[in-house]
Design an enzyme around this catalytic site. Structure first.
Site: not given
Ligand code: F6R
Length: 615
Positions: A2, A27, A75, A101-102, A488, A492, A495, A511, A610
């Site tokens: 948020c 964010r 969010w 926010n939280g 990584e 990328k 996401e 394996h 973010k």
């Protein structure tokens, strides 16, 4: 997660709050809302969707004038993303207006208690509980808004950055923070409130960052009063001069922030080692490390804690520290580390890596390590962030603001800082010769130019992206220093294009994952000349003989892989432990182009934030 924005002063609040919300879009959020007050009328709008949707709604329905305003990007945590659950929220009387926010973890018992006392709720949010709790305290105790906020917050468990105002006092906003960031921009008889300083950069360069557990009563024409929520003690406001500028947080001609940030990497890496690596003198200067060198020299092991991309940078660092400084390193997901019962010794050095410096799990891991006596060192990008303040010492990455949700320049600059640290430690421990140390500095200094060369493959990478954009799955393989780069690269792609991708150490193929290989499966293989090259070539042959499609990331001039692979993308040659700084670049560009071709929201991928300020 948020984002919150607020304004109080002499300007029209609406454009300030609206543009502020646009700046905080990075964010990550799923709904947005704004409330503006002109002293007699409260105008507000809330909507599921983007800030642009909110703007349309707000401007078509209501007059937006007023000099006090708050806005929010949400969010979802408690309650699905919809118009009703969006912020701002209002108290039952309609007098108090809040953004938050939280998470208020004990919202449920508080809500039950308020319901018994006659309160009703429109939304499923913890925030609506908080605003009514504040109203209830105000009524019961007959206190002013600031005091009521303080008493109410002392009854909550959880995390918050809040801004609240009372329609009866339109010259005042009360803000508070615990675990979620909150910055106050200080202007001439006007104040700005935001989750970070980007929403108010064009208005003022002076900012106060509230510390955890602090609240402030902000009144126009008066000074700010800051106090500790817990014990009511007054705190002297510490006004900082902001170093950021507007250009850094704008796209500067690029189509997306992510692309801009990929292209900023040569400068970002240079900025990260500037002033720290003095090549001609053959020295590294890093105050955070040098001032605590005994801790590092005496460390029996280094534990690295981080999440996501920062965790991948930690894995690269594990290989580099062990190779150069010969110190054992363990790399932990902060979220796992904090919830198991790890053995932490007071002689351990814990390195916490975080771009945002706000990640809740990393923060909790730091607190736990500190409680158990370890020395904790932070590697953060955001200056003044919570993690940078919570750690005993640290080094900033100097990447500049990273707005695209997918981390790019943060990753390469984290590796740069960690490489400098490993080199310094190796030298101080006598594990590398002076001539090797010097050779490594010279090579590291050349990396930004080599990144620029790697970026020149962009068009070719775009062509490769066009061929594979409709794939459903993708494998990424690497060995040694480049195994974390494979992880990584896969992250990328996942996401931003929502294509399923897996990163694996190349030798692990046999394996299990080799069963996945068929003509439908693209496999990105990092096969640079240094480091197990022949072994990786054998792995490529194994994939080839099962009809897999191979995209090889190779050293300039390579012929062996070129003969086997369907496509090769070249990067310049460098010493082995520095190859991740180059091999990462084509993987970032490949994901970027695929996501753009698929029409995805590259800078704000769905469901992602973010700054992950909840666990
Ligand atoms: C991926 C990404 C995330 C972050 C993770 C940790 O591109 O950005 O995986 O790396 O959420 O964030 P920080 O580094 O801010 O602690």
């Amino acid at each position: 997660m948020c984002g919150i924005v607020g304004y109080i002063g002499h300007r029209e609040a609406y454009p300030v709050v609206l543009n502020g919300l646009k700046r905080l879009e990075y964010r990550g959020y799923d709904s947005a809302g704004i409330a503006i007050y002109d002293g007699s009328n409260l105008k507000f709008s809330k909507t599921k969707g983007k800030v642009a949707d909110l703007q349309l709604k707000m401007e078509s329905e209501i007059n937006t004038s007023g000099t006090i305003g708050i806005g929010h990007t949400r969010w979802a945590t408690h309650g699905v993303p919809n118009d009703v659950n969006s912020h701002p929220h209002f108290s039952n009387s309609g007098e108090l207006v809040i953004i938050h926010n939280g998470i208020i973890e004990n919202y449920d018992p508080l809500k039950k208690e308020l319901i018994k006392r006659g309160y009703t709720f429109k939304s499923d949010t913890d925030t609506e509980v908080l605003v009514n709790l504040i109203e209830d305290v105000q009524k019961k105790e007959g206190v002013k808004l600031g005091k009521a906020v303080q008493i109410a917050l002392n009854q909550t468990i959880g995390a918050y950055a809040i801004a609240v105002f009372d329609k009866k006092k339109p010259d005042e906003i009360v803000v508070a923070r615990l675990g979620s960031p909150l910055a106050i921009g200080v202007g001439e008889n006007e104040f700005f409130i935001a989750s970070d300083a980007s929403p108010f950069l064009e208005f003022t360069k002076e900012a106060i960052y509230l510390e955890d557990g602090e609240m402030a009563v902000i009144r126009t024409h008066k000074e700010i009063k800051i106090r500790k929520i817990h014990d009511d003690s007054l705190v002297d406001p510490y006004v900082q001069e902001l170093q950021m500028n507007l250009e850094q947080i704008e796209k500067g001609g690029y189509e997306h922030f992510m692309l801009k940030e990929i292209y900023e990497q040569p400068d970002a890496i240079r900025d990260t080692f500037r002033g720290r690596m003095l090549v001609n003198e053959g020295i590294i200067r890093m105050a955070g490390v040098d001032d605590n060198i005994d801790k590092f020299l005496n460390a029996k092991r280094i534990i690295i804690v981080a999440c996501g991309t920062s965790w991948h940078a930690g894995l690269v660092a594990e290989y580099i520290f062990e190779e150069l400084a010969r110190v054992p390193v363990e790399v932990e997901y902060a979220s796992e580390f904090r919830y198991r019962n790890p053995v932490i010794d007071k002689d351990d050095v814990v390195i916490a890596i975080s771009q945002s410096g706000e990640t809740a799990d990393t923060m909790a891991a730091i607190k736990m390590a500190k409680e158990q006596g370890a020395f904790v060192f932070g590697v953060c990008n955001v200056v003044g962030s919570s993690i940078s303040r919570e750690t005993h010492a640290g080094a900033y990455t100097h990447a500049g603001p990273e707005i695209g949700v997918a981390s790019t320049k943060a990753f390469t600059t984290q590796i740069t800082v960690l490489t400098l640290m490993a080199l310094q430690l190796a030298k101080r421990k006598g594990k590398i010769s002076t001539s090797d140390f010097h050779k490594y500095l010279v090579e590291l200094e050349s990396i930004p130019n080599k990144v620029t060369l790697a970026l020149k493959s962009n068009e070719h990478i775009e062509e490769v992206a066009a061929i594979y954009k409709n794939t459903k799955n993708c494998l990424y393989l690497g060995r040694g220093f480049n195994f974390p780069v494979a992880l990584e690269g896969a992250l990328k792609l996942k996401e931003i294009s929502y294509i399923h991708a897996e990163g694996y150490p190349a030798a692990e193929m046999k394996h299990g994952p080799i069963a996945l290989i068929d003509e439908e499966m693209p496999v990105v293989v990092i096969a640079t000349k240094k480091g197990h090259y022949e072994k990786v070539v054998s792995n490529i042959q194994e994939i080839k003989s099962r009809s897999g499609k191979i995209i090889g990331i190779v050293t300039e001039g390579d012929v062996d892989v070129r003969d086997l692979a369907d496509h090769v993308i070249e990067v310049p040659e460098t010493i082995e432990f520095l190859t991740p700084l180059l091999t990462t670049i084509p993987l970032q560009l490949l994901s970027y182009h695929i996501a753009v071709m698929l029409g995805k929201n590259v800078d704000q991928p769905r469901n992602l934030a973010k700054s992950v300020t909840v666990e």
